[in-house]
Design a protein around this motif. Sequence first.
Motif, PDB file in Angstrom:
ATOM      1  N   GLU A 298      12.292  17.848   7.705  1.00 60.80           N
ATOM      2  CA  GLU A 298      12.962  17.413   6.490  1.00 60.80           C
ATOM      3  C   GLU A 298      14.238  18.227   6.302  1.00 60.80           C
ATOM      4  O   GLU A 298      14.454  19.235   6.980  1.00 60.80           O
ATOM      5  CB  GLU A 298      12.038  17.584   5.278  1.00 60.80           C
ATOM      6  CG  GLU A 298      10.745  16.812   5.361  1.00 60.80           C
ATOM      7  CD  GLU A 298      10.971  15.306   5.279  1.00 60.80           C
ATOM      8  OE1 GLU A 298      12.015  14.903   4.718  1.00 60.80           O
ATOM      9  OE2 GLU A 298      10.125  14.541   5.775  1.00 60.80           O
ATOM     10  N   GLU A 299      15.065  17.806   5.318  1.00 59.85           N
ATOM     11  CA  GLU A 299      16.374  18.443   5.142  1.00 59.85           C
ATOM     12  C   GLU A 299      16.249  19.943   4.857  1.00 59.85           C
ATOM     13  O   GLU A 299      16.953  20.757   5.471  1.00 59.85           O
ATOM     14  CB  GLU A 299      17.124  17.761   3.997  1.00 59.85           C
ATOM     15  CG  GLU A 299      18.523  18.351   3.769  1.00 59.85           C
ATOM     16  CD  GLU A 299      19.280  17.633   2.674  1.00 59.85           C
ATOM     17  OE1 GLU A 299      20.393  18.087   2.342  1.00 59.85           O
ATOM     18  OE2 GLU A 299      18.758  16.635   2.137  1.00 59.85           O
ATOM     19  N   GLN A 300      15.375  20.338   3.912  1.00 63.78           N
ATOM     20  CA  GLN A 300      15.227  21.759   3.597  1.00 63.78           C
ATOM     21  C   GLN A 300      14.692  22.540   4.800  1.00 63.78           C
ATOM     22  O   GLN A 300      15.102  23.677   5.040  1.00 63.78           O
ATOM     23  CB  GLN A 300      14.308  21.943   2.389  1.00 63.78           C
ATOM     24  CG  GLN A 300      14.935  21.491   1.080  1.00 63.78           C
ATOM     25  CD  GLN A 300      14.045  21.789  -0.106  1.00 63.78           C
ATOM     26  OE1 GLN A 300      12.831  21.954   0.032  1.00 63.78           O
ATOM     27  NE2 GLN A 300      14.634  21.864  -1.287  1.00 63.78           N
ATOM     28  N   GLU A 301      13.790  21.918   5.552  1.00 62.40           N
ATOM     29  CA  GLU A 301      13.254  22.575   6.740  1.00 62.40           C
ATOM     30  C   GLU A 301      14.339  22.766   7.797  1.00 62.40           C
ATOM     31  O   GLU A 301      14.338  23.766   8.512  1.00 62.40           O
ATOM     32  CB  GLU A 301      12.108  21.748   7.313  1.00 62.40           C
ATOM     33  CG  GLU A 301      10.882  21.680   6.426  1.00 62.40           C
ATOM     34  CD  GLU A 301       9.811  20.772   7.019  1.00 62.40           C
ATOM     35  OE1 GLU A 301       8.620  21.089   6.860  1.00 62.40           O
ATOM     36  OE2 GLU A 301      10.167  19.760   7.656  1.00 62.40           O
ATOM     37  N   ARG A 302      15.243  21.801   7.871  1.00 56.89           N
ATOM     38  CA  ARG A 302      16.301  21.907   8.895  1.00 56.89           C
ATOM     39  C   ARG A 302      17.184  23.127   8.669  1.00 56.89           C
ATOM     40  O   ARG A 302      17.631  23.763   9.627  1.00 56.89           O
ATOM     41  CB  ARG A 302      17.147  20.631   8.907  1.00 56.89           C
ATOM     42  CG  ARG A 302      16.436  19.429   9.509  1.00 56.89           C
ATOM     43  CD  ARG A 302      17.415  18.363   9.931  1.00 56.89           C
ATOM     44  NE  ARG A 302      18.111  17.747   8.824  1.00 56.89           N
ATOM     45  CZ  ARG A 302      17.649  16.686   8.144  1.00 56.89           C
ATOM     46  NH1 ARG A 302      16.481  16.146   8.458  1.00 56.89           N
ATOM     47  NH2 ARG A 302      18.348  16.168   7.156  1.00 56.89           N
ATOM     48  N   ARG A 303      17.424  23.495   7.404  1.00 52.01           N
ATOM     49  CA  ARG A 303      18.226  24.692   7.141  1.00 52.01           C
ATOM     50  C   ARG A 303      17.516  25.939   7.666  1.00 52.01           C
ATOM     51  O   ARG A 303      18.152  26.848   8.211  1.00 52.01           O
ATOM     52  CB  ARG A 303      18.502  24.813   5.639  1.00 52.01           C
ATOM     53  CG  ARG A 303      19.498  23.781   5.126  1.00 52.01           C
ATOM     54  CD  ARG A 303      20.051  24.180   3.777  1.00 52.01           C
ATOM     55  NE  ARG A 303      19.059  24.097   2.722  1.00 52.01           N
ATOM     56  CZ  ARG A 303      18.838  23.012   1.992  1.00 52.01           C
ATOM     57  NH1 ARG A 303      19.561  21.920   2.202  1.00 52.01           N
ATOM     58  NH2 ARG A 303      17.936  23.004   1.036  1.00 52.01           N
TER      59      ARG A 303
ATOM     60  N   ALA B 180      18.813  28.357  10.818  1.00 54.72           N
ATOM     61  CA  ALA B 180      18.906  29.823  10.696  1.00 54.72           C
ATOM     62  C   ALA B 180      18.131  30.512  11.824  1.00 54.72           C
ATOM     63  O   ALA B 180      18.612  31.490  12.394  1.00 54.72           O
ATOM     64  CB  ALA B 180      18.375  30.255   9.328  1.00 54.72           C
ATOM     65  N   LEU B 181      16.947  29.999  12.135  1.00 52.86           N
ATOM     66  CA  LEU B 181      16.167  30.583  13.235  1.00 52.86           C
ATOM     67  C   LEU B 181      16.879  30.394  14.565  1.00 52.86           C
ATOM     68  O   LEU B 181      16.833  31.272  15.424  1.00 52.86           O
ATOM     69  CB  LEU B 181      14.768  29.931  13.272  1.00 52.86           C
ATOM     70  CG  LEU B 181      13.839  30.271  12.101  1.00 52.86           C
ATOM     71  CD1 LEU B 181      12.579  29.410  12.157  1.00 52.86           C
ATOM     72  CD2 LEU B 181      13.462  31.745  12.126  1.00 52.86           C
ATOM     73  N   ASP B 182      17.551  29.248  14.737  1.00 57.69           N
ATOM     74  CA  ASP B 182      18.287  29.017  15.981  1.00 57.69           C
ATOM     75  C   ASP B 182      19.427  30.030  16.127  1.00 57.69           C
ATOM     76  O   ASP B 182      19.678  30.510  17.243  1.00 57.69           O
ATOM     77  CB  ASP B 182      18.866  27.596  15.994  1.00 57.69           C
ATOM     78  CG  ASP B 182      17.797  26.556  16.276  1.00 57.69           C
ATOM     79  OD1 ASP B 182      16.666  26.934  16.607  1.00 57.69           O
ATOM     80  OD2 ASP B 182      18.104  25.346  16.146  1.00 57.69           O
TER      81      ASP B 182
END
Length: 333
Positions: free
Chosen positions: A317-322, A326-328
């Motif tokens: 989801e959009e919030q998860e993608r942020r 960051a982890l990437d």
Amino acid sequence: MRVWIPSLLIVLVLAALAWVLVPFPGDNGQPTVTPTSAPKTPVRAQQGGDDFEAYVARGGKLDETPASWRGTVPDGELRADANGDLVVSEGVRWRFDYFLSALGEEDLNVLRARVAAHLDQVLPPRAARQAWALFEQYVGYRAALRGLEEPGREPAALRRSLEERQALRARWFDATAREAFFGFRDRYDRFALARREILENEGLNQAQKEARLAELEASLPEDLRGMITASRQPVRLAADVATLREQGVSEARIYQLREQELGAEAADRLAALDRRREEWDRRYQAYREQRAAILDSGLAPADRDAQVQALRERLFEEQERRRVEALDRIDSP
């Protein structure tokens, strides 16, 4: 008479214009009172400034609330006793903090108007004026607080900072308001400083430190001691759960332990949280494997980045993608 009447009319018109153009007290966004004029009498004797009704009228005309308040309920409490006087409690400060949390979204005087209208609505007249006087003191205190120097990290500097704040409060508030607004916080701050001084005392061995800490906690008021004990329970329980999982204990046993310590409702919430974490870990691990394959595919950088972005959009989801992005960035060389 023909000369005097127009002159009088001119004076009246100029007076009316002056009244219209005079800003509300403190319209420059600064408190209207100063520490040297801070009230010295008990809050019960305060009846609020003459500007209270003006701010009530102004607040009654405000429509849309700040965006940060939407879907929220004001913190704290406002109530009067049987005599119609304000009951001064920590909940009053929480209510003030709720309104002031929108500072920046709205000008201070707009928030003043909102507070005045709110007080007029939820409190009887005398208590509303007392609360208004206390709110103005609190606004002034917060402004004065910003003038204090940032403390260092050493215990001595932190203790000096606490003493400076307490001295400042004594200039702005009477004893009743100081105890209600800051008493519990001050007692906790003193405990935290004393605890840190014990832990950092190189002249004590571990057994002596533990004995001193036990004596310190035993000397605390019951409400503060109970809060400290309760605050340690989740940490201790989390450590116990981690140990049980290392031993291969079933989730049913972990649920039972949580239920015994925290109750069934909290155990259900923690179990649901565990499931969400497991599901997240599973999706994130699948993403990492597929992302690694894309990065190693030899594609041009633009094509590679587009495929990674499409992968994120498919799995998260959009919030998860942020969070994933960051982890990437952390993982990137």
